[in-house]
Write a protein that holds these residues in place. Structure first.
Motif, PDB file in Angstrom:
ATOM      1  N   SER A  94       0.822  -1.199   0.000  1.00 43.59           N
ATOM      2  CA  SER A  94       0.000   0.000   0.000  1.00 43.59           C
ATOM      3  C   SER A  94       0.858   1.252   0.000  1.00 43.59           C
ATOM      4  O   SER A  94       2.062   1.201   0.260  1.00 43.59           O
ATOM      5  N   ALA A  95       0.232   2.380  -0.258  1.00 45.68           N
ATOM      6  CA  ALA A  95       0.947   3.649  -0.276  1.00 45.68           C
ATOM      7  C   ALA A  95       1.508   3.992   1.100  1.00 45.68           C
ATOM      8  O   ALA A  95       2.620   4.500   1.229  1.00 45.68           O
ATOM      9  N   SER A  96       0.748   3.710   2.149  1.00 41.91           N
ATOM     10  CA  SER A  96       1.220   4.023   3.499  1.00 41.91           C
ATOM     11  C   SER A  96       2.431   3.161   3.865  1.00 41.91           C
ATOM     12  O   SER A  96       3.390   3.641   4.481  1.00 41.91           O
ATOM     13  N   LEU A  97       2.390   1.902   3.477  1.00 44.46           N
ATOM     14  CA  LEU A  97       3.540   1.015   3.731  1.00 44.46           C
ATOM     15  C   LEU A  97       4.745   1.480   2.933  1.00 44.46           C
ATOM     16  O   LEU A  97       5.878   1.476   3.421  1.00 44.46           O
ATOM     17  N   ALA A  98       4.517   1.895   1.686  1.00 45.92           N
ATOM     18  CA  ALA A  98       5.617   2.385   0.847  1.00 45.92           C
ATOM     19  C   ALA A  98       6.278   3.596   1.471  1.00 45.92           C
ATOM     20  O   ALA A  98       7.508   3.715   1.483  1.00 45.92           O
ATOM     21  N   ALA A  99       5.467   4.519   1.987  1.00 47.76           N
ATOM     22  CA  ALA A  99       6.017   5.728   2.593  1.00 47.76           C
ATOM     23  C   ALA A  99       6.937   5.392   3.752  1.00 47.76           C
ATOM     24  O   ALA A  99       7.978   6.033   3.949  1.00 47.76           O
ATOM     25  N   ASN A 100       6.593   4.365   4.522  1.00 43.79           N
ATOM     26  CA  ASN A 100       7.432   3.957   5.646  1.00 43.79           C
ATOM     27  C   ASN A 100       8.718   3.291   5.163  1.00 43.79           C
ATOM     28  O   ASN A 100       9.793   3.500   5.738  1.00 43.79           O
ATOM     29  N   LEU A 101       8.621   2.492   4.109  1.00 41.21           N
ATOM     30  CA  LEU A 101       9.790   1.753   3.624  1.00 41.21           C
ATOM     31  C   LEU A 101      10.771   2.648   2.885  1.00 41.21           C
ATOM     32  O   LEU A 101      11.983   2.429   2.949  1.00 41.21           O
ATOM     33  N   VAL A 102      10.265   3.643   2.159  1.00 34.13           N
ATOM     34  CA  VAL A 102      11.132   4.486   1.337  1.00 34.13           C
ATOM     35  C   VAL A 102      12.215   5.145   2.169  1.00 34.13           C
ATOM     36  O   VAL A 102      13.379   5.217   1.761  1.00 34.13           O
ATOM     37  N   SER A 103      11.853   5.616   3.347  1.00 35.71           N
ATOM     38  CA  SER A 103      12.833   6.306   4.185  1.00 35.71           C
ATOM     39  C   SER A 103      13.944   5.380   4.669  1.00 35.71           C
ATOM     40  O   SER A 103      14.985   5.848   5.121  1.00 35.71           O
ATOM     41  N   GLU A 104      13.737   4.051   4.569  1.00 33.18           N
ATOM     42  CA  GLU A 104      14.753   3.089   5.008  1.00 33.18           C
ATOM     43  C   GLU A 104      15.737   2.718   3.895  1.00 33.18           C
ATOM     44  O   GLU A 104      16.771   2.109   4.166  1.00 33.18           O
ATOM     45  N   ILE A 105      15.415   3.075   2.651  1.00 34.42           N
ATOM     46  CA  ILE A 105      16.199   2.596   1.522  1.00 34.42           C
ATOM     47  C   ILE A 105      17.670   2.962   1.641  1.00 34.42           C
ATOM     48  O   ILE A 105      18.558   2.130   1.434  1.00 34.42           O
ATOM     49  N   GLY A 106      17.948   4.231   1.969  1.00 34.68           N
ATOM     50  CA  GLY A 106      19.331   4.677   2.009  1.00 34.68           C
ATOM     51  C   GLY A 106      20.193   3.873   2.943  1.00 34.68           C
ATOM     52  O   GLY A 106      21.387   3.679   2.683  1.00 34.68           O
ATOM     53  N   ALA A 107      19.615   3.360   4.027  1.00 35.53           N
ATOM     54  CA  ALA A 107      20.404   2.651   5.026  1.00 35.53           C
ATOM     55  C   ALA A 107      20.895   1.299   4.535  1.00 35.53           C
ATOM     56  O   ALA A 107      21.965   0.843   4.950  1.00 35.53           O
ATOM     57  N   TRP A 108      20.136   0.617   3.650  1.00 35.33           N
ATOM     58  CA  TRP A 108      20.588  -0.708   3.224  1.00 35.33           C
ATOM     59  C   TRP A 108      20.946  -0.779   1.740  1.00 35.33           C
ATOM     60  O   TRP A 108      21.530  -1.759   1.301  1.00 35.33           O
ATOM     61  N   MET A 109      20.672   0.264   0.981  1.00 31.72           N
ATOM     62  CA  MET A 109      21.026   0.228  -0.440  1.00 31.72           C
ATOM     63  C   MET A 109      22.476   0.649  -0.649  1.00 31.72           C
ATOM     64  O   MET A 109      23.143   0.149  -1.528  1.00 31.72           O
ATOM     65  N   ASP A 110      22.976   1.571   0.081  1.00 29.40           N
ATOM     66  CA  ASP A 110      24.348   2.086   0.168  1.00 29.40           C
ATOM     67  C   ASP A 110      25.011   2.463  -1.158  1.00 29.40           C
ATOM     68  O   ASP A 110      26.168   2.827  -1.213  1.00 29.40           O
ATOM     69  N   GLU A 111      24.271   2.394  -2.250  1.00 29.45           N
ATOM     70  CA  GLU A 111      24.636   3.008  -3.520  1.00 29.45           C
ATOM     71  C   GLU A 111      23.307   3.300  -4.211  1.00 29.45           C
ATOM     72  O   GLU A 111      22.464   2.409  -4.284  1.00 29.45           O
ATOM     73  N   PRO A 112      23.078   4.517  -4.697  1.00 29.08           N
ATOM     74  CA  PRO A 112      21.749   4.843  -5.229  1.00 29.08           C
ATOM     75  C   PRO A 112      21.399   4.027  -6.471  1.00 29.08           C
ATOM     76  O   PRO A 112      22.206   3.884  -7.389  1.00 29.08           O
ATOM     77  N   VAL A 113      20.200   3.467  -6.485  1.00 29.39           N
ATOM     78  CA  VAL A 113      19.623   2.796  -7.651  1.00 29.39           C
ATOM     79  C   VAL A 113      18.213   3.324  -7.796  1.00 29.39           C
ATOM     80  O   VAL A 113      17.373   3.131  -6.918  1.00 29.39           O
ATOM     81  N   SER A 114      17.948   4.023  -8.901  1.00 25.99           N
ATOM     82  CA  SER A 114      16.645   4.669  -9.082  1.00 25.99           C
ATOM     83  C   SER A 114      15.681   3.734  -9.790  1.00 25.99           C
ATOM     84  O   SER A 114      15.231   3.996 -10.891  1.00 25.99           O
ATOM     85  N   ASP A 115      15.381   2.639  -9.135  1.00 23.30           N
ATOM     86  CA  ASP A 115      14.402   1.681  -9.639  1.00 23.30           C
ATOM     87  C   ASP A 115      13.319   1.579  -8.572  1.00 23.30           C
ATOM     88  O   ASP A 115      13.550   0.976  -7.520  1.00 23.30           O
ATOM     89  N   PRO A 116      12.148   2.175  -8.798  1.00 24.43           N
ATOM     90  CA  PRO A 116      11.108   2.178  -7.752  1.00 24.43           C
ATOM     91  C   PRO A 116      10.723   0.788  -7.263  1.00 24.43           C
ATOM     92  O   PRO A 116      10.267   0.640  -6.132  1.00 24.43           O
ATOM     93  N   SER A 117      10.928  -0.225  -8.111  1.00 28.07           N
ATOM     94  CA  SER A 117      10.534  -1.573  -7.699  1.00 28.07           C
ATOM     95  C   SER A 117      11.428  -2.127  -6.593  1.00 28.07           C
ATOM     96  O   SER A 117      11.153  -3.204  -6.063  1.00 28.07           O
ATOM     97  N   VAL A 118      12.490  -1.387  -6.234  1.00 26.35           N
ATOM     98  CA  VAL A 118      13.321  -1.838  -5.118  1.00 26.35           C
ATOM     99  C   VAL A 118      12.494  -1.898  -3.834  1.00 26.35           C
ATOM    100  O   VAL A 118      12.744  -2.748  -2.966  1.00 26.35           O
TER     101      VAL A 118
END
Length: 618
Positions: free
Chosen positions: A296-320
Motif C-alpha cells: 500500500s501507499a502508506s507502507l511504501a512511505a514507511n519503507l522508502v525512508s529506510e532505503i538509504g540505510a541498506w542500499m548504500d549506492e543509489p539505484v533509481s528503480d522504484p521496484s526496489v
C-alpha cells in the motif's frame, strides 16, 4: 567490517589472519549447515577461500576432483574452490556454474585471486587505500575501514542520473570500484590485474534448429537449471509474479521438487499495477502453497525512508521498495527463493527492442512534420499516472528519437537526458565531471559480435541494466533480510543457447520472448504467454503527490539543494510543481533525485564508522 554485513550472513562468521592478509566473512548457511564453515582450505591449508553465493555444479566438480586424489573435509560447495584452483589456476572460473563472488589466497605464491560470476548476481567492490587492497560485498563494509572516506564520485553521479544506476567499474564513491561481472582480479607482486574471463556470444549456431526443436532444447536446459538451483538444506520457495518468466520457473520447480512448492507474490491497491490475480491463477494451476502480501501507499512511505540505510549506492528503480517488501515477507517462510530475473535480457522481452524498429520508421518522416506537427500533438496529451500510460510512453518515445541508438535506448530506460542534466547540474559539477555520458555504453554496444540491432541491445542490457540495476536491486533488497535469491535464466548454458538462436526466435514480429513462450506451452496456463509484458511497476507518480510528498519536499528543498551544491534548486522546484499540478509526469526524474538524496543522507552527510582493518567478503 564483518559487523556491517551481518544481514548478509546472520548464522556465523569466519576469519583468516596471516602475514599481509586478512579475510573475513559472514555466513548464511544454505548447504552443509554443520561443517560448511569458512574460510575453507585445501589439504595443507596453503590455499584459503571465502565465498559469497552458490556453486550449483559443485557435486559434479567434487566427483572429478576426488577422482584426481583430492580429499574433502566437508560437504559444502565452497570447499571445491581451493582444489579446483590447484588443478586449473585462474582458469578455474571457467568450470563454475553458479552465482558467486569469492576471494582465494594462495600463500605459497603470495597471490590474492578474486572472481565474480558471469552476470554479476553477487556484488564485489574494491579499492586501494594506504597501499592496502580492500574488498567487500557492499560499500558500507569498506566504509567501516578507517582509511576509506565516503566522498562522492561526480562522474558516477552523472552516470547515475542518466542510467538510474552506476555502471561498473565505477561506484558512487571516489576510490571504490566495482569488479565487473565475468571478471577476475589478481594481486601478486604488488601489481593488480583485472581480466575478463567470459563473454556472451550472439553468433548464430549452425545448423539452426527448428522453432519446435529449439523450444524443446530450451525447456530441457531450463528444467536442469531449475533442478540445480533447488539444492538446499534449508526451506526454499519461488517468487511468482504471474508473468511468463517466474511462472515457467515455478512450473519447472513443481516438476522437480519432492515437496509442495511455496510461492510468494505482491499485490497492489492500484489496479493498473496489480498482477496478483495472475499469480494466484498460476499458483492454483500448479498446485503451489501460495502466499501473498499487500503493498500500500502508506507502507511504501514507511519503507522508502529506510532505503538509504541498506542500499548504500543509489539505484533509481522504484521496484526496489516492493522487492524489499516481498523479500521480507518471503523470508518469514523460507531462506532461499528462485526468481525470474534475466528473462527479459536473455529472450528480448523489453518493449524498447521493438521500439527501435518504430524509431527507425519514425525517423523516415520528414523532420519538419515531426517537429511542427507530430511532436506538438504528443506533448499536449493529457497527463496520466497509470502504469505505462500512453501519454508517458509517447512523450518518452519522441524525446529519445532525437538521440543516437545507444543514447535513445537509455533515454527510454533511464531518467535525465543530456539536455536535462545541463538544466539540473550546477556549473561546478558540469565543469569538473565527464560530460560524455554514453561513451562506455557505446563501447559495449560496439563489442557485440552480432550485426542485429536487437541482439546488440540485448548484449548492452545484459552487461549494464541487468548487472547494475536488476541484480543489484535484488541482491540488496533480499540480503537486507538474509534471503538468498537464485536466477535459473542466468545459467550460462541457458543464456548461451538463447544467444545462439536467430534474433527472430526471440523478437518475432510483434511478439517478444517468442521461443520462451513456445517452450512454456504445456507448462503454464495459456494466458501467461498470451499476455503482454507489464513489469514490476510501482504507482510512485501518484504517491509523490500524496503520501511521499512530505519526504520529497524535505529532501529536495531549495535550501538543502543549495547546501549540497550539486543541483539547480529552481529546476528541481519546477519539476515538483509541474508534477504536483498534473501538467507533467516527472515521476522518474523526481524518484531518481529522491533516491540519491536518501543515499547521500545515509552515507555522505552522517557516516558511521567502526575502527577495524579486516578485509571482508560475503
Amino acid at each position: 567490517m564483518c559487523d556491517r554485513m551481518v544481514h548478509r550472513g546472520p548464522d556465523s562468521e569466519g576469519y583468516l589472519l596471516d602475514d599481509g592478509i586478512a579475510l573475513g566473512m559472514r555466513r548464511l548457511a544454505i548447504i552443509d549447515l554443520i561443517t560448511g564453515e569458512q574460510p575453507t582450505f585445501n589439504e595443507d591449508h596453503s590455499i584459503a577461500v571465502v565465498l559469497n553465493g552458490e556453486i550449483y555444479n559443485y557435486r559434479e566438480l567434487r566427483a572429478d576432483l576426488e577422482s584426481r586424489g583430492h580429499i574433502f573435509r566437508s560437504a559444502s560447495d565452497t570447499e571445491i574452490l581451493p582444489h579446483l584452483y590447484e588443478e586449473h589456476g585462474a582458469d578455474m572460473v571457467r568450470h563454475l556454474n553458479g552465482m558467486f563472488a569469492f576471494a582465494l589466497w594462495d600463500d605459497r605464491r603470495r597471490r590474492l585471486f578474486i572472481a565474480r560470476d558471469r552476470f554479476g548476481e553477487k556484488p564485489l567492490y574494491w579499492g586501494v587505500f594506504d597501499r592496502t587492497l580492500l574488498f567487500a560485498s557492499e560499500p558500507k563494509v569498506l566504509l567501516a575501514h578507517p582509511a576509506v572516506r565516503p566522498n562522492l564520485n561526480l562522474n558516477a553521479l552523472r552516470q547515475y542520473l542518466s542510467f538510474d544506476y552506476v555502471p561498473a567499474p565505477l561506484s558512487i564513491y571516489e576510490g571504490i570500484s566495482k569488479l565487473p561481472a565475468a571478471h577476475t582480479l589478481t594481486l601478486e607482486g604488488g601489481q593488480i590485474k583485472v581480466e575478463r574471463y567470459w563473454r556472451l556470444s550472439y553468433q548464430t549456431r549452425q545448423p539452426i534448429p527448428s522453432v519446435a526443436e529449439a523450444a524443446e532444447q530450451l525447456r530441457e536446459l531450463l528444467a536442469d537449471s531449475v533442478r540445480m538451483r533447488l539444492v538446499s538444506d534449508v526451506p526454499l520457495g519461488v517468487l511468482l509474479s504471474g508473468g511468463i518468466d517466474s511462472s515457467v520457473v515455478a512450473a519447472l520447480a513443481v516438476r522437480s521438487a519432492s515437496e509442495t512448492v511455496k510461492t510468494f507474490s505482491i499485490s497492489f491497491a492500484e489496479s493498473s499495477f496489480d498482477e496478483s490475480q495472475y499469480a494466484r491463477a498460476v499458483a492454483k494451476f500448479l498446485g503451489t502453497d501460495h502466499h501473498e502480501e499487500r503493498f500500500s501507499a502508506s507502507l511504501a512511505a514507511n519503507l522508502v525512508s529506510e532505503i538509504g540505510a541498506w542500499m548504500d549506492e543509489p539505484v533509481s528503480d522504484p521496484s526496489v521498495v516492493p522487492t524489499y517488501l516481498l523479500s521480507r515477507f518471503t523470508r518469514k517462510h523460507v531462506t532461499v527463493a528462485l526468481g525470474g530475473d534475466g528473462g527479459d535480457e536473455i529472450f528480448a522481452g523489453y518493449p524498447m527492442y521493438f521500439g527501435h524498429r518504430m524509431a527507425q520508421a519514425y525517423l523516415t518522416v520528414p523532420r519538419v512534420l515531426r517537429r511542427s506537427l507530430i511532436e506538438p500533438v504528443i506533448n499536449r496529451l493529457p497527463v496520466k499516472t497509470k502504469n505505462l500510460s500512453f501519454d508517458y510512453r509517447a512523450k518518452r518515445f519522441i524525446t529519445a528519437s532525437h538521440y543516437d541508438e545507444v543514447a535513445r535506448h537509455h533515454v527510454w530506460f533511464g531518467s535525465f537526458t543530456p539536455d536535462d542534466q545541463n538544466r539540473l547540474l550546477s556549473d561546478e559539477v558540469k565543469r569538473t565531471s565527464e560530460g560524455d555520458i554514453y561513451r562506455d555504453a557505446r563501447r559495449i554496444f560496439a563489442e557485440c559480435d552480432s550485426n542485429d540491432l536487437t541482439e546488440c541491445m540485448q548484449s548492452l542490457d545484459t552487461q549494464l541494466y541487468l548487472a547494475e540495476d536488476i541484480l543489484t536491486k535484488v541482491d540488496r533488497a533480499s540480503m537486507a533480510v538474509s534471503l538468498e535469491v537464485r536466477a535459473p535464466y542466468l545459467d550460462q548454458r541457458v543464456a548461451e543457447f538463447a544467444a545462439s538462436l536467430p534474433s527472430s526466435y526471440k523478437l518475432h514480429g510483434y511478439t517478444s520472448k517468442y521461443i520462451l513462450k513456445r517452450a512454456a506451452r504445456g507448462l503454464v496456463p495459456p494466458f501467461v504467454w498470451r499476455r503482454g509484458k507489464k513489469g514490476f511497476g510501482v504507482p510512485f507518480a501518484k504517491w509523490l503527490k500524496a503520501e511521499l510528498r512530505p519526504l520529497t519536499r524535505d529532501l529536495l528543498s531549495a535550501e538543502r539543494l543549495r547546501r549540497g551544491g550539486l543541483f539547480n534548486p529552481e529546476y528541481v522546484e519546477r519539476l515538483q510543481e509541474e508534477h504536483e499540478r498534473g501538467v507533467a509526469n516527472h515521476r522518474k526524474l523526481l524518484w531518481t533525485l529522491l533516491s540519491f538524496e536518501l543515499w547521500r543522507e545515509s552515507f555522505v552527510e552522517t557516516p558511521r564508522r567502526i575502527e577495524t582493518s579486516v578485509i571482508a567478503t560475503q
